[in-house]
Every structure is written in structure tokens, then in C-alpha cells.
Design a protein around this motif. Structure first.
Motif, PDB file in Angstrom:
ATOM      1  N   PRO A   1     -30.589 -41.047 -52.304  1.00 52.54           N
ATOM      2  CA  PRO A   1     -31.911 -41.692 -52.277  1.00 52.54           C
ATOM      3  C   PRO A   1     -32.773 -41.166 -51.130  1.00 52.54           C
ATOM      4  CG  PRO A   1     -30.144 -43.292 -51.924  1.00 52.54           C
ATOM      5  CD  PRO A   1     -29.503 -41.975 -52.108  1.00 52.54           C
ATOM      6  N   ILE A   2     -34.077 -41.135 -51.363  1.00 45.51           N
ATOM      7  CA  ILE A   2     -35.030 -40.640 -50.367  1.00 45.51           C
ATOM      8  C   ILE A   2     -35.660 -41.835 -49.672  1.00 45.51           C
ATOM      9  CG2 ILE A   2     -37.150 -39.322 -50.038  1.00 45.51           C
ATOM     10  CD1 ILE A   2     -36.475 -37.778 -52.553  1.00 45.51           C
ATOM     11  N   THR A   3     -35.741 -41.769 -48.340  1.00 45.36           N
ATOM     12  CA  THR A   3     -36.359 -42.857 -47.588  1.00 45.36           C
ATOM     13  C   THR A   3     -37.873 -42.809 -47.782  1.00 45.36           C
ATOM     14  OG1 THR A   3     -36.593 -41.541 -45.591  1.00 45.36           O
ATOM     15  CG2 THR A   3     -34.539 -42.793 -45.852  1.00 45.36           C
ATOM     16  N   LEU A   4     -38.539 -43.896 -47.453  1.00 39.54           N
ATOM     17  CA  LEU A   4     -39.992 -43.958 -47.621  1.00 39.54           C
ATOM     18  C   LEU A   4     -40.707 -42.984 -46.700  1.00 39.54           C
ATOM     19  CD1 LEU A   4     -40.553 -47.791 -48.019  1.00 39.54           C
ATOM     20  CD2 LEU A   4     -40.696 -46.042 -49.770  1.00 39.54           C
ATOM     21  N   THR A   5     -40.185 -42.775 -45.496  1.00 39.87           N
ATOM     22  CA  THR A   5     -40.836 -41.833 -44.576  1.00 39.87           C
ATOM     23  C   THR A   5     -40.723 -40.406 -45.107  1.00 39.87           C
ATOM     24  OG1 THR A   5     -38.803 -41.721 -43.280  1.00 39.87           O
ATOM     25  CG2 THR A   5     -40.492 -43.263 -42.542  1.00 39.87           C
ATOM     26  N   GLU A   6     -39.584 -40.053 -45.658  1.00 43.15           N
ATOM     27  CA  GLU A   6     -39.427 -38.723 -46.249  1.00 43.15           C
ATOM     28  C   GLU A   6     -40.338 -38.564 -47.458  1.00 43.15           C
ATOM     29  OE1 GLU A   6     -35.318 -38.444 -47.212  1.00 43.15           O
ATOM     30  OE2 GLU A   6     -34.709 -37.904 -45.180  1.00 43.15           O
ATOM     31  N   GLN A   7     -40.471 -39.620 -48.236  1.00 40.75           N
ATOM     32  CA  GLN A   7     -41.333 -39.573 -49.412  1.00 40.75           C
ATOM     33  C   GLN A   7     -42.800 -39.397 -48.996  1.00 40.75           C
ATOM     34  OE1 GLN A   7     -41.060 -43.136 -51.779  1.00 40.75           O
ATOM     35  NE2 GLN A   7     -41.070 -41.945 -53.661  1.00 40.75           N
ATOM     36  N   ASP A   8     -43.229 -40.105 -47.968  1.00 40.17           N
ATOM     37  CA  ASP A   8     -44.599 -39.966 -47.468  1.00 40.17           C
ATOM     38  C   ASP A   8     -44.839 -38.571 -46.918  1.00 40.17           C
ATOM     39  OD1 ASP A   8     -45.216 -42.555 -48.147  1.00 40.17           O
ATOM     40  OD2 ASP A   8     -44.822 -43.359 -46.134  1.00 40.17           O
ATOM     41  N   ARG A   9     -43.884 -38.059 -46.136  1.00 42.02           N
ATOM     42  CA  ARG A   9     -44.024 -36.718 -45.558  1.00 42.02           C
ATOM     43  C   ARG A   9     -44.126 -35.661 -46.651  1.00 42.02           C
ATOM     44  NH1 ARG A   9     -40.638 -32.661 -44.245  1.00 42.02           N
ATOM     45  NH2 ARG A   9     -38.839 -33.847 -44.941  1.00 42.02           N
ATOM     46  N   THR A  10     -43.337 -35.802 -47.698  1.00 42.04           N
ATOM     47  CA  THR A  10     -43.360 -34.842 -48.797  1.00 42.04           C
ATOM     48  C   THR A  10     -44.694 -34.881 -49.537  1.00 42.04           C
ATOM     49  OG1 THR A  10     -40.988 -35.165 -49.075  1.00 42.04           O
ATOM     50  CG2 THR A  10     -42.138 -34.094 -50.869  1.00 42.04           C
ATOM     51  N   SER A  11     -45.191 -36.083 -49.801  1.00 42.48           N
ATOM     52  CA  SER A  11     -46.465 -36.181 -50.526  1.00 42.48           C
ATOM     53  C   SER A  11     -47.632 -35.683 -49.684  1.00 42.48           C
ATOM     54  CB  SER A  11     -46.702 -37.612 -50.995  1.00 42.48           C
ATOM     55  OG  SER A  11     -46.844 -38.467 -49.897  1.00 42.48           O
ATOM     56  N   GLU A  12     -47.596 -35.889 -48.360  1.00 42.16           N
ATOM     57  CA  GLU A  12     -48.660 -35.402 -47.493  1.00 42.16           C
ATOM     58  C   GLU A  12     -48.622 -33.889 -47.317  1.00 42.16           C
ATOM     59  OE1 GLU A  12     -48.252 -37.549 -43.875  1.00 42.16           O
ATOM     60  OE2 GLU A  12     -48.991 -39.435 -44.737  1.00 42.16           O
ATOM     61  N   SER A  13     -47.471 -33.280 -47.406  1.00 44.09           N
ATOM     62  CA  SER A  13     -47.357 -31.842 -47.174  1.00 44.09           C
ATOM     63  C   SER A  13     -47.632 -31.005 -48.416  1.00 44.09           C
ATOM     64  CB  SER A  13     -45.966 -31.511 -46.630  1.00 44.09           C
ATOM     65  OG  SER A  13     -44.985 -31.791 -47.614  1.00 44.09           O
ATOM     66  N   ARG A  14     -47.876 -31.647 -49.537  1.00 38.73           N
ATOM     67  CA  ARG A  14     -48.183 -30.893 -50.754  1.00 38.73           C
ATOM     68  C   ARG A  14     -49.559 -30.255 -50.649  1.00 38.73           C
ATOM     69  NH1 ARG A  14     -45.566 -34.921 -54.494  1.00 38.73           N
ATOM     70  NH2 ARG A  14     -43.614 -33.893 -54.991  1.00 38.73           N
ATOM     71  N   VAL A  15     -49.652 -29.030 -51.140  1.00 39.59           N
ATOM     72  CA  VAL A  15     -50.930 -28.325 -51.179  1.00 39.59           C
ATOM     73  C   VAL A  15     -51.593 -28.668 -52.504  1.00 39.59           C
ATOM     74  CG1 VAL A  15     -52.027 -26.057 -51.193  1.00 39.59           C
ATOM     75  CG2 VAL A  15     -50.015 -26.467 -49.770  1.00 39.59           C
ATOM     76  N   LYS A  16     -52.866 -29.107 -52.434  1.00 41.18           N
ATOM     77  CA  LYS A  16     -53.561 -29.483 -53.654  1.00 41.18           C
ATOM     78  C   LYS A  16     -53.884 -28.235 -54.456  1.00 41.18           C
ATOM     79  CE  LYS A  16     -55.325 -33.872 -52.262  1.00 41.18           C
ATOM     80  NZ  LYS A  16     -56.400 -34.821 -52.320  1.00 41.18           N
ATOM     81  N   GLN A  17     -53.754 -28.364 -55.757  1.00 41.53           N
ATOM     82  CA  GLN A  17     -53.969 -27.249 -56.654  1.00 41.53           C
ATOM     83  C   GLN A  17     -55.285 -27.466 -57.379  1.00 41.53           C
ATOM     84  OE1 GLN A  17     -50.987 -26.969 -59.686  1.00 41.53           O
ATOM     85  NE2 GLN A  17     -51.081 -24.746 -59.695  1.00 41.53           N
ATOM     86  N   GLN A  18     -56.029 -26.371 -57.582  1.00 42.82           N
ATOM     87  CA  GLN A  18     -57.287 -26.506 -58.303  1.00 42.82           C
ATOM     88  C   GLN A  18     -57.028 -26.817 -59.772  1.00 42.82           C
ATOM     89  OE1 GLN A  18     -59.399 -22.879 -57.783  1.00 42.82           O
ATOM     90  NE2 GLN A  18     -57.863 -21.609 -58.738  1.00 42.82           N
ATOM     91  N   ALA A  19     -58.048 -27.312 -60.446  1.00 42.83           N
ATOM     92  CA  ALA A  19     -57.888 -27.799 -61.820  1.00 42.83           C
ATOM     93  C   ALA A  19     -57.405 -26.703 -62.758  1.00 42.83           C
ATOM     94  CB  ALA A  19     -59.197 -28.382 -62.312  1.00 42.83           C
ATOM     95  N   TYR A  20     -58.009 -25.547 -62.695  1.00 43.36           N
ATOM     96  CA  TYR A  20     -57.582 -24.443 -63.542  1.00 43.36           C
ATOM     97  C   TYR A  20     -57.049 -23.355 -62.626  1.00 43.36           C
ATOM     98  CZ  TYR A  20     -57.439 -20.986 -67.222  1.00 43.36           C
ATOM     99  OH  TYR A  20     -57.011 -20.046 -68.123  1.00 43.36           O
ATOM    100  N   VAL A  21     -55.763 -23.137 -62.660  1.00 44.72           N
ATOM    101  CA  VAL A  21     -55.086 -22.287 -61.674  1.00 44.72           C
ATOM    102  C   VAL A  21     -55.539 -20.839 -61.741  1.00 44.72           C
ATOM    103  CG1 VAL A  21     -52.828 -21.577 -60.832  1.00 44.72           C
ATOM    104  CG2 VAL A  21     -53.108 -23.809 -61.878  1.00 44.72           C
ATOM    105  N   TYR A  22     -55.819 -20.340 -62.918  1.00 44.39           N
ATOM    106  CA  TYR A  22     -56.075 -18.907 -63.083  1.00 44.39           C
ATOM    107  C   TYR A  22     -57.537 -18.527 -62.837  1.00 44.39           C
ATOM    108  CZ  TYR A  22     -51.506 -19.280 -65.119  1.00 44.39           C
ATOM    109  OH  TYR A  22     -50.179 -19.543 -65.314  1.00 44.39           O
ATOM    110  N   GLN A  23     -58.387 -19.484 -62.553  1.00 43.88           N
ATOM    111  CA  GLN A  23     -59.791 -19.188 -62.281  1.00 43.88           C
ATOM    112  C   GLN A  23     -59.979 -18.999 -60.791  1.00 43.88           C
ATOM    113  OE1 GLN A  23     -62.408 -22.205 -63.654  1.00 43.88           O
ATOM    114  NE2 GLN A  23     -64.254 -21.077 -63.149  1.00 43.88           N
TER     115      GLN A  23
END
Length: 69
Positions: free
Chosen positions: A44-66
Motif C-alpha cells: 500500500p502507498i501512504t498518502l504522502t507518497e501519493q501526494d508527492r507522486t501526483s505533484e511530480s507528474r508533468v502535465k501533458q498537452q491535449a494532443y501530444v503530437y501537435q
């Protein structure tokens, strides 16, 4: 829907093959359990690890190939 006795005793070729394979090599089931544990049974993943993972994600643009212009 009730099946007749003839249909209740029927086993497909696939079922017979799997039963014969497991009888010849009983370690197959243990190997399947180990493989499942390796891929699916995670700690199981702790809440702090879950928050850190979601914050460290790089946002992706809507259409990746454009390209951005």
C-alpha cells in the motif's frame, strides 16, 4: 436451465489439456501465483507518497503530437 447428465459430464479439450498439464507439472500453479504477486500484489502507498507522486507528474498537452507554435 438444467443440463442433461450427458452435458454435465462433458469436459472440453482445453479443460482436459490444462488438467493433464497441471498433473504432469504441479509447480505451474505456484509459478502463476509468484508471477501474479510480482505484477499485481503491491504494498500500500501512504498518502504522502501519493501526494508527492501526483505533484511530480508533468502535465501533458491535449494532443501530444501537435507542436506548440
Amino acid at each position: 436451465m438444467k443440463l442433461t447428465k450427458q452435458h454435465q459430464l462433458y469436459e472440453s479439450d482445453h479443460t482436459l489439456f490444462i488438467k493433464a498439464l497441471k498433473a504432469a507439472n504441479p509447480a505451474i500453479e505456484e509459478g502463476q501465483r509468484e508471477g501474479r504477486a510480482l505484477l499485481w500484489d503491491k504494498a500500500p502507498i501512504t498518502l504522502t507518497e501519493q501526494d508527492r507522486t501526483s505533484e511530480s507528474r508533468v502535465k501533458q498537452q491535449a494532443y501530444v503530437y501537435q507542436n506548440k507554435l
